[in-house]
Design an enzyme around this catalytic site. Sequence first.
Site, PDB file in Angstrom:
ATOM      1  N   HIS A   1       3.419  10.431   6.520  1.00  0.00           N
ATOM      2  CA  HIS A   1       2.913  10.554   7.803  1.00  0.00           C
ATOM      3  C   HIS A   1       3.891   9.888   8.838  1.00  0.00           C
ATOM      4  O   HIS A   1       4.414   8.793   8.504  1.00  0.00           O
ATOM      5  CB  HIS A   1       1.631   9.669   7.771  1.00  0.00           C
ATOM      6  CG  HIS A   1       0.544  10.364   7.090  1.00  0.00           C
ATOM      7  ND1 HIS A   1      -0.719   9.655   6.289  1.00  0.00           N
ATOM      8  CD2 HIS A   1       0.301  11.473   6.682  1.00  0.00           C
ATOM      9  CE1 HIS A   1      -1.390  10.462   5.753  1.00  0.00           C
ATOM     10  NE2 HIS A   1      -0.942  11.807   5.921  1.00  0.00           N
TER      11      HIS A   1
ATOM     12  N   HIS B   1       0.673  -1.218  -0.039  1.00  0.00           N
ATOM     13  CA  HIS B   1       0.022  -0.111   0.023  1.00  0.00           C
ATOM     14  C   HIS B   1       0.804   1.252   0.039  1.00  0.00           C
ATOM     15  O   HIS B   1       0.454   2.368  -0.230  1.00  0.00           O
ATOM     16  CB  HIS B   1      -0.904   0.106   1.125  1.00  0.00           C
ATOM     17  CG  HIS B   1      -1.900  -1.293   1.401  1.00  0.00           C
ATOM     18  ND1 HIS B   1      -2.688  -1.443   0.622  1.00  0.00           N
ATOM     19  CD2 HIS B   1      -1.709  -2.086   2.266  1.00  0.00           C
ATOM     20  CE1 HIS B   1      -3.065  -2.591   0.884  1.00  0.00           C
ATOM     21  NE2 HIS B   1      -2.572  -3.107   1.911  1.00  0.00           N
TER      22      HIS B   1
ATOM     23  N   GLU C   1      -2.861  13.396   0.920  1.00  0.00           N
ATOM     24  CA  GLU C   1      -4.322  12.922   1.624  1.00  0.00           C
ATOM     25  C   GLU C   1      -5.082  14.109   1.973  1.00  0.00           C
ATOM     26  O   GLU C   1      -6.298  14.448   1.575  1.00  0.00           O
ATOM     27  CB  GLU C   1      -3.978  11.899   2.581  1.00  0.00           C
ATOM     28  CG  GLU C   1      -3.264  10.526   2.040  1.00  0.00           C
ATOM     29  CD  GLU C   1      -3.754   9.327   2.676  1.00  0.00           C
ATOM     30  OE1 GLU C   1      -3.561   9.242   3.997  1.00  0.00           O
ATOM     31  OE2 GLU C   1      -4.509   8.449   2.057  1.00  0.00           O
TER      32      GLU C   1
ATOM     33  N   THR D   1      -5.767   6.618   7.825  1.00  0.00           N
ATOM     34  CA  THR D   1      -6.415   6.943   6.336  1.00  0.00           C
ATOM     35  C   THR D   1      -6.524   5.553   5.854  1.00  0.00           C
ATOM     36  O   THR D   1      -6.797   5.777   4.364  1.00  0.00           O
ATOM     37  CB  THR D   1      -5.663   7.991   5.689  1.00  0.00           C
ATOM     38  OG1 THR D   1      -4.217   7.214   5.791  1.00  0.00           O
ATOM     39  CG2 THR D   1      -5.493   9.305   6.387  1.00  0.00           C
TER      40      THR D   1
ATOM     41  N   HIS E   1       2.342   8.911   0.973  1.00  0.00           N
ATOM     42  CA  HIS E   1       1.134   8.780  -0.048  1.00  0.00           C
ATOM     43  C   HIS E   1       1.519   9.621  -1.365  1.00  0.00           C
ATOM     44  O   HIS E   1       1.958  10.741  -1.076  1.00  0.00           O
ATOM     45  CB  HIS E   1      -0.208   9.456   0.649  1.00  0.00           C
ATOM     46  CG  HIS E   1      -0.451   8.341   1.814  1.00  0.00           C
ATOM     47  ND1 HIS E   1      -1.279   7.350   1.873  1.00  0.00           N
ATOM     48  CD2 HIS E   1      -0.167   8.893   3.104  1.00  0.00           C
ATOM     49  CE1 HIS E   1      -1.384   6.953   3.038  1.00  0.00           C
ATOM     50  NE2 HIS E   1      -0.830   7.479   3.923  1.00  0.00           N
TER      51      HIS E   1
ATOM     52  N   HIS F   1       5.528   6.771   6.538  1.00  0.00           N
ATOM     53  CA  HIS F   1       5.178   6.186   5.237  1.00  0.00           C
ATOM     54  C   HIS F   1       4.744   7.213   4.426  1.00  0.00           C
ATOM     55  O   HIS F   1       4.402   8.540   4.994  1.00  0.00           O
ATOM     56  CB  HIS F   1       4.202   5.178   5.454  1.00  0.00           C
ATOM     57  CG  HIS F   1       2.672   5.558   6.027  1.00  0.00           C
ATOM     58  ND1 HIS F   1       2.457   5.559   7.217  1.00  0.00           N
ATOM     59  CD2 HIS F   1       1.777   6.191   5.258  1.00  0.00           C
ATOM     60  CE1 HIS F   1       1.136   5.927   7.608  1.00  0.00           C
ATOM     61  NE2 HIS F   1       0.842   6.627   6.455  1.00  0.00           N
TER      62      HIS F   1
END
Length: 394
Positions: free
Chosen positions: A142, A90, A129, A224, A117, A115
Amino acid sequence: MNSPALLLLPVLLFFRRTAANSAEEIPWTYSGLVGQSDWSQYFPDCGGSSQSPVDVAMAQTKYDPGLSPVTPLGYSQHGNQPFMLHNNGHTAVIELPEWMGLEGLPWLFTAVQLHFHWGNGGSGHGGSEHTIDGRSADAEIHVVHYNSELYPNMSAAVAQRNGLAVLGILIEAGEETNPAFNNIVNYMSRVRHADEITLIPAFDIRSLLPKNLGRYYRYNGSLTTPPCHQSVIWTVFHERLRISKAQLLKMETTLYSSRDGESHRMLLQDNYRATQPLNHRVIFASFSAESGKELSSGEVTAVVIGVMCGCVGLAVIVRFVVKTIRFFKLLHRETVVVNSSSSSWDVLHNNRPAPMPRGKNQEKSEETKQDLALSTTSEAERKAEPSPSPQTEP
Ligand SMILES: *[C@@H]1O[C@H](CO)[C@@H](O)[C@H](O)[C@H]1NC(C)=O
Ligand SMILES: *[C@@H]1O[C@H](CO)[C@@H](O)[C@H](O)[C@H]1NC(C)=O
Protein backbone atom coordinates in the site's frame (compact mmCIF):
# COMPACT_ATOMS: atom_id res chain seq x y z
CA MET A 1 25.13 5.02 5.47
CA ASN A 2 26.57 8.37 6.48
CA SER A 3 26.80 9.63 10.02
CA PRO A 4 24.64 12.79 9.60
CA ALA A 5 21.81 10.48 8.61
CA LEU A 6 22.39 8.37 11.71
CA LEU A 7 22.35 11.48 13.88
CA LEU A 8 18.92 12.27 12.44
CA LEU A 9 17.45 9.02 13.73
CA PRO A 10 16.61 10.14 17.29
CA VAL A 11 14.99 13.28 15.83
CA LEU A 12 12.87 11.19 13.47
CA LEU A 13 11.97 8.91 16.36
CA PHE A 14 10.92 11.87 18.45
CA PHE A 15 8.62 13.21 15.72
CA ARG A 16 7.17 9.78 15.19
CA ARG A 17 6.27 9.46 18.86
CA THR A 18 4.74 12.91 19.16
CA ALA A 19 2.81 12.40 15.91
CA ALA A 20 1.28 9.18 17.21
CA ASN A 21 -2.21 9.91 18.45
CA SER A 22 -3.72 8.20 21.46
CA ALA A 23 -5.77 5.82 19.27
CA GLU A 24 -2.54 4.22 18.13
CA GLU A 25 -1.66 3.40 21.73
CA ILE A 26 -4.45 0.85 22.02
CA PRO A 27 -2.63 -2.43 21.33
CA TRP A 28 -4.79 -3.82 18.53
CA THR A 29 -3.84 -7.03 16.78
CA TYR A 30 -5.06 -9.09 13.82
CA SER A 31 -6.09 -12.10 15.88
CA GLY A 32 -6.34 -12.57 19.63
CA LEU A 33 -6.84 -9.72 22.09
CA VAL A 34 -8.33 -6.65 20.36
CA GLY A 35 -8.34 -8.70 17.16
CA GLN A 36 -10.13 -7.51 14.03
CA SER A 37 -13.60 -8.52 15.20
CA ASP A 38 -13.11 -6.29 18.26
CA TRP A 39 -11.65 -3.27 16.46
CA SER A 40 -14.97 -1.47 16.18
CA GLN A 41 -15.41 -1.48 19.97
CA TYR A 42 -12.35 0.71 20.34
CA PHE A 43 -12.33 2.39 16.92
CA PRO A 44 -15.93 3.12 15.88
CA ASP A 45 -15.04 3.81 12.21
CA CYS A 46 -13.99 0.15 11.87
CA GLY A 47 -17.70 -0.70 12.09
CA GLY A 48 -18.63 1.72 9.27
CA SER A 49 -20.32 0.84 6.01
CA SER A 50 -17.49 1.79 3.63
CA GLN A 51 -14.65 -0.30 4.97
CA SER A 52 -11.60 -1.81 3.30
CA PRO A 53 -10.33 -4.15 2.04
CA VAL A 54 -13.00 -5.61 -0.24
CA ASP A 55 -13.32 -8.47 -2.64
CA VAL A 56 -13.30 -7.30 -6.26
CA ALA A 57 -15.88 -9.42 -8.07
CA MET A 58 -14.77 -8.63 -11.60
CA ALA A 59 -18.15 -9.32 -13.19
CA GLN A 60 -19.77 -6.80 -10.82
CA THR A 61 -17.31 -3.98 -11.49
CA LYS A 62 -18.49 -1.04 -13.58
CA TYR A 63 -16.32 0.09 -16.48
CA ASP A 64 -15.64 3.83 -16.28
CA PRO A 65 -13.89 5.08 -19.45
CA GLY A 66 -13.20 8.34 -17.61
CA LEU A 67 -10.64 6.69 -15.31
CA SER A 68 -7.29 7.75 -16.75
CA PRO A 69 -3.98 6.15 -15.70
CA VAL A 70 -2.66 7.30 -12.34
CA THR A 71 0.70 9.03 -12.63
CA PRO A 72 3.30 8.70 -9.88
CA LEU A 73 5.23 11.94 -9.43
CA GLY A 74 8.90 11.87 -8.42
CA TYR A 75 8.82 8.17 -7.54
CA SER A 76 12.04 7.66 -9.48
CA GLN A 77 13.72 10.83 -8.18
CA HIS A 78 14.68 9.28 -4.88
CA GLY A 79 17.81 11.39 -4.37
CA ASN A 80 20.69 10.43 -2.06
CA GLN A 81 19.01 10.74 1.32
CA PRO A 82 18.28 7.29 2.78
CA PHE A 83 14.71 6.14 3.43
CA MET A 84 13.49 5.25 6.89
CA LEU A 85 12.36 1.64 7.39
CA HIS A 86 10.27 1.10 10.49
CA ASN A 87 8.73 -1.95 12.17
CA ASN A 88 5.63 -0.46 13.82
CA GLY A 89 4.52 -3.79 15.29
CA HIS A 90 1.86 -4.22 12.59
CA THR A 91 3.90 -3.99 9.38
CA ALA A 92 7.12 -2.70 7.84
CA VAL A 93 6.78 0.96 6.83
CA ILE A 94 8.95 3.05 4.52
CA GLU A 95 8.50 6.79 4.97
CA LEU A 96 8.43 8.56 1.61
CA PRO A 97 9.83 12.01 0.79
CA GLU A 98 7.20 14.71 0.33
CA TRP A 99 8.17 15.46 -3.28
CA MET A 100 6.70 12.12 -4.28
CA GLY A 101 3.06 12.29 -5.21
CA LEU A 102 0.21 11.18 -7.37
CA GLU A 103 -1.53 12.75 -10.34
CA GLY A 104 -4.53 11.52 -12.28
CA LEU A 105 -7.07 11.74 -9.47
CA PRO A 106 -9.44 14.70 -8.99
CA TRP A 107 -6.83 16.26 -6.67
CA LEU A 108 -3.10 16.26 -6.31
CA PHE A 109 -1.89 13.85 -3.60
CA THR A 110 1.40 13.82 -1.70
CA ALA A 111 3.13 10.56 -0.76
CA VAL A 112 3.50 9.71 2.94
CA GLN A 113 4.59 6.10 3.33
CA LEU A 114 4.32 2.62 1.94
CA HIS A 115 3.85 -0.63 3.85
CA PHE A 116 3.09 -4.30 3.36
CA HIS A 117 0.58 -6.98 4.24
CA TRP A 118 1.54 -10.65 4.10
CA GLY A 119 0.70 -14.19 5.23
CA ASN A 120 2.53 -16.71 7.37
CA GLY A 121 4.86 -18.58 5.04
CA GLY A 122 2.42 -21.49 4.84
CA SER A 123 0.73 -22.64 1.66
CA GLY A 124 -2.79 -21.92 2.90
CA HIS A 125 -4.30 -18.46 2.59
CA GLY A 126 -2.40 -15.71 0.76
CA GLY A 127 -1.54 -12.54 2.62
CA SER A 128 -3.14 -9.83 0.48
CA GLU A 129 -5.94 -7.67 1.84
CA HIS A 130 -7.86 -7.12 -1.38
CA THR A 131 -9.02 -10.25 -3.15
CA ILE A 132 -10.03 -10.68 -6.79
CA ASP A 133 -13.04 -12.94 -7.38
CA GLY A 134 -12.58 -14.29 -3.87
CA ARG A 135 -8.92 -15.18 -4.32
CA SER A 136 -6.07 -13.64 -2.31
CA ALA A 137 -2.71 -12.75 -3.74
CA ASP A 138 0.42 -13.69 -1.78
CA ALA A 139 0.96 -10.22 -0.33
CA GLU A 140 0.08 -6.56 -0.95
CA ILE A 141 1.82 -3.19 -0.97
CA HIS A 142 0.00 0.00 0.00
CA VAL A 143 1.41 3.37 -1.04
CA VAL A 144 -0.34 6.02 1.07
CA HIS A 145 -0.85 9.65 -0.07
CA TYR A 146 -2.80 12.55 1.40
CA ASN A 147 -4.84 15.14 -0.48
CA SER A 148 -2.42 18.06 -0.46
CA GLU A 149 -4.79 20.31 -2.41
CA LEU A 150 -7.38 20.25 0.35
CA TYR A 151 -5.29 19.62 3.49
CA PRO A 152 -1.98 20.91 4.91
CA ASN A 153 -0.70 17.53 6.14
CA MET A 154 -1.46 13.85 6.69
CA SER A 155 -2.97 14.32 10.18
CA ALA A 156 -5.39 16.90 8.88
CA ALA A 157 -6.43 14.69 5.94
CA VAL A 158 -6.54 11.24 7.51
CA ALA A 159 -10.14 11.29 8.72
CA GLN A 160 -11.64 13.44 5.95
CA ARG A 161 -13.63 12.25 2.97
CA ASN A 162 -11.27 12.08 -0.07
CA GLY A 163 -8.45 12.86 2.34
CA LEU A 164 -6.25 9.96 1.27
CA ALA A 165 -5.37 8.07 -1.90
CA VAL A 166 -3.84 4.62 -1.51
CA LEU A 167 -2.37 2.51 -4.29
CA GLY A 168 -2.84 -1.22 -3.74
CA ILE A 169 -0.36 -3.51 -5.48
CA LEU A 170 -1.01 -7.24 -5.30
CA ILE A 171 2.09 -9.41 -5.03
CA GLU A 172 2.46 -12.80 -6.68
CA ALA A 173 5.36 -15.04 -5.65
CA GLY A 174 7.10 -17.14 -8.28
CA GLU A 175 10.54 -18.30 -9.28
CA GLU A 176 12.25 -15.07 -10.30
CA THR A 177 13.88 -12.71 -7.84
CA ASN A 178 12.68 -9.12 -8.05
CA PRO A 179 15.79 -6.92 -7.61
CA ALA A 180 13.71 -3.89 -6.55
CA PHE A 181 12.16 -5.87 -3.73
CA ASN A 182 15.60 -6.69 -2.34
CA ASN A 183 15.91 -2.98 -1.51
CA ILE A 184 13.45 -3.77 1.29
CA VAL A 185 13.68 -7.42 2.32
CA ASN A 186 17.48 -7.29 2.55
CA TYR A 187 17.14 -4.76 5.38
CA MET A 188 14.22 -6.24 7.29
CA SER A 189 16.53 -8.08 9.68
CA ARG A 190 17.63 -4.65 10.96
CA VAL A 191 14.12 -3.97 12.27
CA ARG A 192 13.18 -7.39 13.61
CA HIS A 193 11.35 -6.03 16.64
CA ALA A 194 8.48 -3.63 17.01
CA ASP A 195 9.46 0.05 17.18
CA GLU A 196 12.87 -0.52 15.57
CA ILE A 197 13.92 1.87 12.84
CA THR A 198 16.75 1.80 10.34
CA LEU A 199 17.88 3.84 7.37
CA ILE A 200 18.08 2.08 4.03
CA PRO A 201 19.57 3.32 0.74
CA ALA A 202 17.05 5.26 -1.32
CA PHE A 203 15.73 3.41 -4.37
CA ASP A 204 13.29 3.82 -7.24
CA ILE A 205 9.80 3.46 -5.73
CA ARG A 206 8.29 3.24 -9.23
CA SER A 207 9.98 -0.18 -9.53
CA LEU A 208 7.56 -1.52 -6.87
CA LEU A 209 4.59 -0.64 -9.07
CA PRO A 210 3.32 -2.77 -11.95
CA LYS A 211 4.29 -1.70 -15.47
CA ASN A 212 0.73 -1.00 -16.53
CA LEU A 213 -0.77 1.76 -14.37
CA GLY A 214 -3.75 2.18 -16.70
CA ARG A 215 -5.66 -0.89 -15.56
CA TYR A 216 -7.03 -0.68 -12.05
CA TYR A 217 -10.08 -0.89 -9.77
CA ARG A 218 -11.30 2.24 -8.01
CA TYR A 219 -13.60 2.53 -5.03
CA ASN A 220 -14.20 4.61 -1.91
CA GLY A 221 -13.04 2.86 1.25
CA SER A 222 -11.04 3.10 4.45
CA LEU A 223 -7.74 2.55 6.18
CA THR A 224 -7.43 -1.23 6.62
CA THR A 225 -6.05 -0.80 10.15
CA PRO A 226 -7.46 1.04 13.16
CA PRO A 227 -8.71 3.72 13.32
CA CYS A 228 -10.22 2.61 9.94
CA HIS A 229 -11.14 6.14 8.84
CA GLN A 230 -13.32 6.09 5.73
CA SER A 231 -11.18 8.60 3.93
CA VAL A 232 -9.48 6.58 1.20
CA ILE A 233 -9.83 6.71 -2.58
CA TRP A 234 -8.57 3.25 -3.44
CA THR A 235 -6.71 2.28 -6.61
CA VAL A 236 -6.00 -1.45 -6.81
CA PHE A 237 -3.95 -2.34 -9.86
CA HIS A 238 -4.95 -5.25 -12.05
CA GLU A 239 -1.36 -6.21 -12.87
CA ARG A 240 0.59 -7.83 -10.05
CA LEU A 241 4.12 -7.36 -8.82
CA ARG A 242 6.18 -10.53 -9.09
CA ILE A 243 8.73 -11.45 -6.45
CA SER A 244 10.36 -14.78 -5.69
CA LYS A 245 9.03 -17.28 -3.16
CA ALA A 246 12.27 -16.82 -1.21
CA GLN A 247 11.69 -13.05 -1.02
CA LEU A 248 8.12 -13.59 0.15
CA LEU A 249 9.24 -16.07 2.80
CA LYS A 250 11.90 -13.65 4.05
CA MET A 251 9.28 -10.90 4.45
CA GLU A 252 6.91 -13.31 6.21
CA THR A 253 9.40 -14.74 8.69
CA THR A 254 11.83 -11.94 9.65
CA LEU A 255 9.77 -9.52 11.74
CA TYR A 256 8.25 -9.68 15.20
CA SER A 257 5.22 -7.80 16.44
CA SER A 258 6.73 -7.86 19.93
CA ARG A 259 9.35 -5.43 21.15
CA ASP A 260 12.97 -6.38 21.76
CA GLY A 261 13.33 -8.04 25.17
CA GLU A 262 9.60 -8.74 25.53
CA SER A 263 9.20 -12.16 27.12
CA HIS A 264 6.45 -13.25 24.74
CA ARG A 265 8.05 -13.19 21.28
CA MET A 266 5.46 -12.91 18.53
CA LEU A 267 6.23 -13.29 14.84
CA LEU A 268 4.62 -10.56 12.73
CA GLN A 269 2.52 -12.66 10.37
CA ASP A 270 -0.93 -12.73 8.75
CA ASN A 271 -1.18 -8.95 9.05
CA TYR A 272 -4.10 -8.66 6.68
CA ARG A 273 -7.67 -7.71 7.42
CA ALA A 274 -10.59 -9.83 6.18
CA THR A 275 -12.55 -8.39 3.25
CA GLN A 276 -15.41 -6.11 4.29
CA PRO A 277 -18.96 -5.89 2.91
CA LEU A 278 -19.31 -3.57 -0.09
CA ASN A 279 -22.76 -2.50 1.12
CA HIS A 280 -24.00 -0.12 -1.56
CA ARG A 281 -20.65 0.76 -3.05
CA VAL A 282 -19.70 0.23 -6.67
CA ILE A 283 -16.18 -0.78 -7.71
CA PHE A 284 -15.23 0.94 -10.93
CA ALA A 285 -12.77 -0.53 -13.43
CA SER A 286 -10.60 1.62 -15.67
CA PHE A 287 -10.79 -1.07 -18.35
CA SER A 288 -13.63 -3.05 -19.87
CA ALA A 289 -14.03 -6.75 -19.15
CA GLU A 290 -13.12 -7.59 -22.77
CA SER A 291 -9.90 -5.59 -22.93
CA GLY A 292 -9.18 -6.78 -19.41
CA LYS A 293 -9.10 -10.36 -20.60
CA GLU A 294 -5.57 -11.64 -20.68
CA LEU A 295 -4.60 -13.22 -24.00
CA SER A 296 -3.22 -16.73 -23.67
CA SER A 297 0.01 -17.55 -25.49
CA GLY A 298 -2.03 -19.60 -27.98
CA GLU A 299 -4.25 -16.61 -28.69
CA VAL A 300 -1.22 -14.37 -29.10
CA THR A 301 0.28 -16.83 -31.61
CA ALA A 302 -3.01 -16.94 -33.50
CA VAL A 303 -3.12 -13.14 -33.68
CA VAL A 304 0.50 -12.93 -34.88
CA ILE A 305 -0.05 -15.58 -37.58
CA GLY A 306 -3.28 -13.90 -38.63
CA VAL A 307 -1.59 -10.53 -39.01
CA MET A 308 1.31 -12.09 -40.96
CA CYS A 309 -1.06 -13.89 -43.35
CA GLY A 310 -2.97 -10.65 -43.83
CA CYS A 311 0.24 -8.78 -44.70
CA VAL A 312 1.38 -11.48 -47.16
CA GLY A 313 -2.07 -11.49 -48.78
CA LEU A 314 -2.02 -7.72 -49.09
CA ALA A 315 1.49 -7.82 -50.61
CA VAL A 316 0.34 -10.38 -53.19
CA ILE A 317 -2.65 -8.24 -54.16
CA VAL A 318 -0.54 -5.08 -54.43
CA ARG A 319 2.01 -6.91 -56.56
CA PHE A 320 -0.70 -8.25 -58.86
CA VAL A 321 -2.19 -4.77 -59.33
CA VAL A 322 1.24 -3.24 -60.03
CA LYS A 323 2.02 -5.97 -62.58
CA THR A 324 -1.29 -5.51 -64.33
CA ILE A 325 -0.72 -1.75 -64.58
CA ARG A 326 2.81 -2.33 -65.95
CA PHE A 327 1.47 -4.80 -68.47
CA PHE A 328 -1.00 -2.29 -69.89
CA LYS A 329 1.59 0.52 -69.87
CA LEU A 330 3.93 -1.74 -71.83
CA LEU A 331 1.23 -2.55 -74.36
CA HIS A 332 0.61 1.18 -74.83
CA ARG A 333 4.35 1.91 -75.17
CA GLU A 334 4.94 -0.73 -77.80
CA THR A 335 2.12 0.64 -79.84
CA VAL A 336 3.74 4.09 -79.70
CA VAL A 337 7.20 2.71 -80.62
CA VAL A 338 5.89 0.72 -83.52
CA ASN A 339 3.96 3.66 -84.94
CA SER A 340 6.77 6.19 -84.50
CA SER A 341 9.17 7.17 -87.25
CA SER A 342 11.41 9.32 -84.99
CA SER A 343 13.69 8.17 -82.15
CA SER A 344 12.02 5.50 -80.11
CA TRP A 345 14.13 6.45 -77.02
CA ASP A 346 12.57 9.94 -76.89
CA VAL A 347 9.12 8.51 -77.04
CA LEU A 348 9.92 5.99 -74.38
CA HIS A 349 11.41 8.72 -72.21
CA ASN A 350 8.32 10.90 -72.46
CA ASN A 351 6.14 7.99 -71.64
CA ARG A 352 7.98 7.11 -68.49
CA PRO A 353 5.50 5.92 -65.89
CA ALA A 354 5.19 7.81 -62.64
CA PRO A 355 7.75 6.67 -60.04
CA MET A 356 6.71 3.92 -57.67
CA PRO A 357 6.03 5.04 -54.13
CA ARG A 358 8.61 3.05 -52.15
CA GLY A 359 12.41 3.14 -52.62
CA LYS A 360 13.08 -0.53 -53.12
CA ASN A 361 10.19 -1.07 -55.47
CA GLN A 362 11.20 2.04 -57.33
CA GLU A 363 14.72 0.73 -57.98
CA LYS A 364 13.32 -2.56 -59.10
CA SER A 365 10.76 -1.02 -61.40
CA GLU A 366 13.50 1.22 -62.83
CA GLU A 367 15.54 -1.87 -63.72
CA THR A 368 12.56 -3.58 -65.21
CA LYS A 369 11.80 -0.51 -67.24
CA GLN A 370 15.32 -0.48 -68.70
CA ASP A 371 14.97 -4.13 -69.64
CA LEU A 372 11.59 -3.50 -71.12
CA ALA A 373 12.84 -0.50 -73.06
CA LEU A 374 15.74 -2.46 -74.50
CA SER A 375 13.68 -5.44 -75.46
CA THR A 376 10.91 -3.26 -76.89
CA THR A 377 13.38 -1.23 -78.92
CA SER A 378 15.06 -4.27 -80.36
CA GLU A 379 11.72 -5.81 -81.04
CA ALA A 380 10.57 -2.57 -82.62
CA GLU A 381 13.71 -2.52 -84.80
CA ARG A 382 13.11 -6.07 -85.91
CA LYS A 383 9.46 -5.15 -86.46
CA ALA A 384 8.49 -8.27 -84.58
CA GLU A 385 4.90 -8.95 -83.64
CA PRO A 386 3.82 -6.96 -80.53
CA SER A 387 3.67 -9.80 -78.03
CA PRO A 388 4.58 -8.36 -74.65
CA SER A 389 5.32 -10.83 -71.90
CA PRO A 390 8.84 -9.98 -70.81
CA GLN A 391 8.05 -10.10 -67.14
CA THR A 392 9.48 -13.16 -65.49
CA GLU A 393 9.43 -11.99 -61.87
CA PRO A 394 7.38 -14.13 -59.55
C1 LIG B 1 -1.27 19.74 10.33
O1 LIG B 1 -2.10 20.84 9.98
C2 LIG B 1 -2.92 21.30 11.05
C3 LIG B 1 -3.88 22.31 10.48
O2 LIG B 1 -3.20 23.34 9.81
C4 LIG B 1 -2.04 21.84 12.15
O3 LIG B 1 -2.83 22.30 13.22
C5 LIG B 1 -1.12 20.72 12.63
O4 LIG B 1 -0.20 21.21 13.58
C6 LIG B 1 -0.36 20.11 11.48
N1 LIG B 1 0.29 18.92 11.97
C7 LIG B 1 1.56 18.62 11.68
C8 LIG B 1 2.07 17.35 12.24
O5 LIG B 1 2.26 19.34 11.01
C1 LIG C 1 -16.59 8.41 -3.91
O1 LIG C 1 -17.43 9.30 -3.23
C2 LIG C 1 -17.57 10.56 -3.85
C3 LIG C 1 -18.43 11.42 -2.95
O2 LIG C 1 -17.65 11.90 -1.92
C4 LIG C 1 -18.20 10.39 -5.21
O3 LIG C 1 -18.31 11.63 -5.86
C5 LIG C 1 -17.31 9.48 -6.04
O4 LIG C 1 -17.91 9.23 -7.29
C6 LIG C 1 -17.07 8.18 -5.31
N1 LIG C 1 -16.08 7.44 -6.06
C7 LIG C 1 -16.20 6.14 -6.32
C8 LIG C 1 -15.07 5.51 -7.06
O5 LIG C 1 -17.14 5.48 -5.96
